[in-house]
Write a protein that holds these residues in place. Structure first.
Motif, PDB file in Angstrom:
ATOM      1  N   ALA A  88       0.831  -1.209   0.000  1.00  0.00           N
ATOM      2  CA  ALA A  88       0.000   0.000   0.000  1.00  0.00           C
ATOM      3  C   ALA A  88       0.861   1.254   0.000  1.00  0.00           C
ATOM      4  O   ALA A  88       0.584   2.220  -0.735  1.00  0.00           O
ATOM      5  CB  ALA A  88      -0.935  -0.008   1.208  1.00  0.00           C
ATOM      6  N   GLN A  89       1.905   1.262   0.816  1.00  0.00           N
ATOM      7  CA  GLN A  89       2.814   2.414   0.837  1.00  0.00           C
ATOM      8  C   GLN A  89       3.525   2.569  -0.492  1.00  0.00           C
ATOM      9  O   GLN A  89       3.725   3.702  -0.977  1.00  0.00           O
ATOM     10  CB  GLN A  89       3.830   2.238   1.967  1.00  0.00           C
ATOM     11  CG  GLN A  89       3.242   2.360   3.355  1.00  0.00           C
ATOM     12  CD  GLN A  89       4.194   1.878   4.435  1.00  0.00           C
ATOM     13  OE1 GLN A  89       5.064   1.027   4.195  1.00  0.00           O
ATOM     14  NE2 GLN A  89       4.053   2.399   5.643  1.00  0.00           N
ATOM     15  N   ALA A  90       3.915   1.450  -1.107  1.00  0.00           N
ATOM     16  CA  ALA A  90       4.591   1.510  -2.407  1.00  0.00           C
ATOM     17  C   ALA A  90       3.676   2.090  -3.475  1.00  0.00           C
ATOM     18  O   ALA A  90       4.104   2.915  -4.292  1.00  0.00           O
ATOM     19  CB  ALA A  90       5.072   0.123  -2.806  1.00  0.00           C
ATOM     20  N   ALA A  91       2.426   1.653  -3.490  1.00  0.00           N
ATOM     21  CA  ALA A  91       1.477   2.160  -4.497  1.00  0.00           C
ATOM     22  C   ALA A  91       1.278   3.660  -4.329  1.00  0.00           C
ATOM     23  O   ALA A  91       1.254   4.412  -5.318  1.00  0.00           O
ATOM     24  CB  ALA A  91       0.152   1.420  -4.376  1.00  0.00           C
ATOM     25  N   THR A  92       1.150   4.106  -3.084  1.00  0.00           N
ATOM     26  CA  THR A  92       0.967   5.540  -2.827  1.00  0.00           C
ATOM     27  C   THR A  92       2.203   6.330  -3.223  1.00  0.00           C
ATOM     28  O   THR A  92       2.105   7.377  -3.884  1.00  0.00           O
ATOM     29  CB  THR A  92       0.653   5.764  -1.339  1.00  0.00           C
ATOM     30  OG1 THR A  92      -0.559   5.083  -1.002  1.00  0.00           O
ATOM     31  CG2 THR A  92       0.504   7.244  -1.028  1.00  0.00           C
ATOM     32  N   GLY A  93       3.377   5.848  -2.826  1.00  0.00           N
ATOM     33  CA  GLY A  93       4.613   6.544  -3.148  1.00  0.00           C
ATOM     34  C   GLY A  93       4.901   6.577  -4.633  1.00  0.00           C
ATOM     35  O   GLY A  93       5.359   7.597  -5.173  1.00  0.00           O
ATOM     36  N   PHE A  94       4.628   5.462  -5.314  1.00  0.00           N
ATOM     37  CA  PHE A  94       4.837   5.389  -6.763  1.00  0.00           C
ATOM     38  C   PHE A  94       3.951   6.399  -7.485  1.00  0.00           C
ATOM     39  O   PHE A  94       4.417   7.142  -8.366  1.00  0.00           O
ATOM     40  CB  PHE A  94       4.535   3.965  -7.228  1.00  0.00           C
ATOM     41  CG  PHE A  94       4.765   3.712  -8.695  1.00  0.00           C
ATOM     42  CD1 PHE A  94       6.048   3.637  -9.212  1.00  0.00           C
ATOM     43  CD2 PHE A  94       3.694   3.529  -9.554  1.00  0.00           C
ATOM     44  CE1 PHE A  94       6.259   3.397 -10.557  1.00  0.00           C
ATOM     45  CE2 PHE A  94       3.893   3.288 -10.898  1.00  0.00           C
ATOM     46  CZ  PHE A  94       5.189   3.217 -11.406  1.00  0.00           C
ATOM     47  N   ALA A  95       2.682   6.456  -7.088  1.00  0.00           N
ATOM     48  CA  ALA A  95       1.750   7.403  -7.715  1.00  0.00           C
ATOM     49  C   ALA A  95       2.171   8.840  -7.416  1.00  0.00           C
ATOM     50  O   ALA A  95       2.105   9.713  -8.300  1.00  0.00           O
ATOM     51  CB  ALA A  95       0.336   7.142  -7.219  1.00  0.00           C
ATOM     52  N   ARG A  96       2.614   9.105  -6.189  1.00  0.00           N
ATOM     53  CA  ARG A  96       3.020  10.462  -5.815  1.00  0.00           C
ATOM     54  C   ARG A  96       4.230  10.922  -6.618  1.00  0.00           C
ATOM     55  O   ARG A  96       4.262  12.060  -7.113  1.00  0.00           O
ATOM     56  CB  ARG A  96       3.331  10.502  -4.316  1.00  0.00           C
ATOM     57  CG  ARG A  96       3.713  11.889  -3.808  1.00  0.00           C
ATOM     58  CD  ARG A  96       3.921  11.903  -2.305  1.00  0.00           C
ATOM     59  NE  ARG A  96       5.035  11.060  -1.900  1.00  0.00           N
ATOM     60  CZ  ARG A  96       4.921   9.968  -1.150  1.00  0.00           C
ATOM     61  NH1 ARG A  96       3.720   9.567  -0.745  1.00  0.00           N
ATOM     62  NH2 ARG A  96       5.992   9.269  -0.820  1.00  0.00           N
ATOM     63  N   GLU A  97       5.222  10.048  -6.778  1.00  0.00           N
ATOM     64  CA  GLU A  97       6.419  10.450  -7.518  1.00  0.00           C
ATOM     65  C   GLU A  97       6.124  10.577  -9.007  1.00  0.00           C
ATOM     66  O   GLU A  97       6.701  11.453  -9.686  1.00  0.00           O
ATOM     67  CB  GLU A  97       7.541   9.442  -7.259  1.00  0.00           C
ATOM     68  CG  GLU A  97       8.061   9.517  -5.820  1.00  0.00           C
ATOM     69  CD  GLU A  97       9.268   8.641  -5.562  1.00  0.00           C
ATOM     70  OE1 GLU A  97       9.993   8.924  -4.602  1.00  0.00           O
ATOM     71  OE2 GLU A  97       9.489   7.678  -6.328  1.00  0.00           O
ATOM     72  N   ASN A  98       5.231   9.754  -9.543  1.00  0.00           N
ATOM     73  CA  ASN A  98       4.812   9.919 -10.933  1.00  0.00           C
ATOM     74  C   ASN A  98       4.121  11.262 -11.134  1.00  0.00           C
ATOM     75  O   ASN A  98       4.390  11.985 -12.116  1.00  0.00           O
ATOM     76  CB  ASN A  98       3.868   8.788 -11.342  1.00  0.00           C
ATOM     77  CG  ASN A  98       4.602   7.490 -11.639  1.00  0.00           C
ATOM     78  OD1 ASN A  98       5.829   7.475 -11.776  1.00  0.00           O
ATOM     79  ND2 ASN A  98       3.853   6.401 -11.741  1.00  0.00           N
ATOM     80  N   ALA A  99       3.228  11.596 -10.207  1.00  0.00           N
ATOM     81  CA  ALA A  99       2.496  12.864 -10.317  1.00  0.00           C
ATOM     82  C   ALA A  99       3.430  14.059 -10.206  1.00  0.00           C
ATOM     83  O   ALA A  99       3.189  15.111 -10.818  1.00  0.00           O
ATOM     84  CB  ALA A  99       1.417  12.927  -9.234  1.00  0.00           C
ATOM     85  N   ALA A 100       4.509  13.886  -9.437  1.00  0.00           N
ATOM     86  CA  ALA A 100       5.478  14.964  -9.275  1.00  0.00           C
ATOM     87  C   ALA A 100       6.436  15.066 -10.453  1.00  0.00           C
ATOM     88  O   ALA A 100       7.265  15.986 -10.504  1.00  0.00           O
ATOM     89  CB  ALA A 100       6.263  14.758  -7.986  1.00  0.00           C
ATOM     90  N   ASP A 113       8.414   1.186  -8.336  1.00  0.00           N
ATOM     91  CA  ASP A 113       7.316   0.303  -8.703  1.00  0.00           C
ATOM     92  C   ASP A 113       6.271   0.327  -7.588  1.00  0.00           C
ATOM     93  O   ASP A 113       6.425   1.054  -6.596  1.00  0.00           O
ATOM     94  CB  ASP A 113       7.829  -1.125  -8.940  1.00  0.00           C
ATOM     95  CG  ASP A 113       8.653  -1.653  -7.770  1.00  0.00           C
ATOM     96  OD1 ASP A 113       8.050  -1.876  -6.701  1.00  0.00           O
ATOM     97  OD2 ASP A 113       9.879  -1.818  -7.910  1.00  0.00           O
ATOM     98  N   GLN A 114       5.229  -0.446  -7.753  1.00  0.00           N
ATOM     99  CA  GLN A 114       4.110  -0.431  -6.814  1.00  0.00           C
ATOM    100  C   GLN A 114       4.100  -1.634  -5.869  1.00  0.00           C
ATOM    101  O   GLN A 114       3.073  -1.939  -5.267  1.00  0.00           O
ATOM    102  CB  GLN A 114       2.790  -0.422  -7.595  1.00  0.00           C
ATOM    103  CG  GLN A 114       2.647   0.733  -8.577  1.00  0.00           C
ATOM    104  CD  GLN A 114       1.316   0.699  -9.286  1.00  0.00           C
ATOM    105  OE1 GLN A 114       0.260   0.880  -8.682  1.00  0.00           O
ATOM    106  NE2 GLN A 114       1.348   0.468 -10.587  1.00  0.00           N
ATOM    107  N   HIS A 115       5.232  -2.285  -5.689  1.00  0.00           N
ATOM    108  CA  HIS A 115       5.249  -3.559  -4.978  1.00  0.00           C
ATOM    109  C   HIS A 115       5.997  -3.484  -3.658  1.00  0.00           C
ATOM    110  O   HIS A 115       6.902  -2.668  -3.472  1.00  0.00           O
ATOM    111  CB  HIS A 115       5.884  -4.636  -5.861  1.00  0.00           C
ATOM    112  CG  HIS A 115       5.240  -4.758  -7.200  1.00  0.00           C
ATOM    113  ND1 HIS A 115       3.919  -5.068  -7.370  1.00  0.00           N
ATOM    114  CD2 HIS A 115       5.754  -4.582  -8.452  1.00  0.00           C
ATOM    115  CE1 HIS A 115       3.624  -5.095  -8.655  1.00  0.00           C
ATOM    116  NE2 HIS A 115       4.723  -4.801  -9.337  1.00  0.00           N
TER     117      HIS A 115
END
Length: 343
Positions: A88-100, A113-115
């Motif tokens: 869950a933390q990986a998915a959130t962090g991955f999405a945040r860094e992509n958005a940034a 990655d999201q894993h």
């Protein structure tokens, strides 16, 4: 069965000789840190039989994405003090860094990655690590033994987690009068005031065949040695110290478990005269097979990886790997230590 050629990672902390000697090839002067057997894009394994072709095939082309990576790891210098996120933390962090807009290969990228990245490390030779935090009583004893009374008093007043946070935030403490063995193992970093965090941690020395399991949030630093590492197919790392790579303490603290934990050593179970299972909460199964004669295996899981760590059996020699699909049967002959990893 697909024989594999692993992807070599030449990180600065790697040993220049251990893995080349293990593979019985000539050292080239570079540090050989890891050899990856998996499908992660940062280190995809190739199918050995295809290497003579104009365009060699990758394992991912044949089987898709594996949920784990198997690595050979050789540390001549300590790795960073680090931890890994939950899924869950990986998915959130991955999405945040992509958005940034942080590029996938940017030095500041923490979530590639999201894993999740649960890890089991099995010593092939002597292997040493810092892994998780001891309780207050043991931390105070370790601080007093090293001549660090102010750190001991901070633990007594505030607990292990708050003291670890204070040390990593570079709050002022007097230097220990005598660096502990674990601090000394940090090599060039043992003069870094943050190396005192080792006084609060489990210092683990593994004999060949012994293992650790590190789940999400477990703070650790591999110090030295040669090992087989099995992990989730991820390269998400949050670093706190002892590295020239990107450090983000706020993100590290958001993920890390600084509370005292028990010993992370993995228990084993003898299944037969040649097979030993490593029992842990890992989402993958790991077994060691001491082969002297014929080794037969019929796979019952979706993915199985074989890694030979001594001797030879069939076409597998020390340091080589192979992939087997579900319901595949192999019969190999020789004398060897084999590890099987499956999901």
């Amino acid at each position: 069965m697909l024989r594999l050629k692993g992807a070599v990672a030449h990180y600065a902390w790697g040993d220049r000789f251990a893995l080349p000697e293990f593979l019985e090839i000539t050292a080239d002067g570079r540090p050989w840190a890891e050899i990856w057997y998996g499908t992660h894009p940062r280190g995809p394994a190739q199918i050995d039989e295809s290497l003579h072709l104009p365009a060699p095939s990758y394992l991912a082309d044949e089987v898709g994405e594996l949920p784990f990576i198997v690595k050979l790891l050789a540390a001549a210098q300590p790795l960073s003090l680090q931890t890994h996120p939950t899924a869950a933390q990986a998915a959130t962090g991955f999405a945040r860094e992509n958005a940034a807009g942080i590029a996938p290969d940017a030095p500041a990228r923490m979530y590639s990655d999201q894993h999740a990245k649960p890890e089991m490390v099995i010593a092939l030779h002597r292997f040493e690590a810092l892994c998780g935090f001891v309780d207050s009583e043991q931390a105070i004893a370790q601080c007093n033994e090293a001549g660090a009374p102010d750190i001991a008093e901070h633990v007594r007043s505030n607990g292990v987690a708050a003291t670890a946070r204070a040390i990593l935030n570079a709050e002022p403490f007097n230097a220990p009068a005598s660096a502990s063995r674990a601090m000394q193992q940090l090599n060039e970093h043992h003069h870094d005031p943050r190396s005192a965090v080792a006084l609060l941690m489990h210092y683990v020395r593994l004999a060949p065949g012994e293992a650790l399991f590190l789940d999400a949030g477990c703070v650790h630093a591999y110090l030295s040695g040669l090992a087989l590492e099995v992990q989730g197919s991820s390269d998400n790392v949050l670093r706190a110290a002892f590295t020239n790579k990107h450090v983000d303490l706020a993100e590290f603290f958001a993920v890390a478990n600084l509370s005292p934990t028990g010993d992370a050593r993995v228990s084993t179970e003898t299944l037969s005269a040649i097979t030993t299972a490593y029992r842990s909460p890992a989402p993958f199964s790991v077994m060691r097979h001491e082969v002297n004669g014929t080794f037969s295996l019929t796979t019952t899981t979706e993915h199985t990886m074989l890694i030979c760590t001594s001797g030879s059996v069939g076409t597998l020699t020390r340091g080589s790997g192979a992939y087997l699909a579900r319901n595949e049967t192999v019969e190999l002959h020789g004398t060897a230590t084999l590890y099987s990893v499956s999901t």
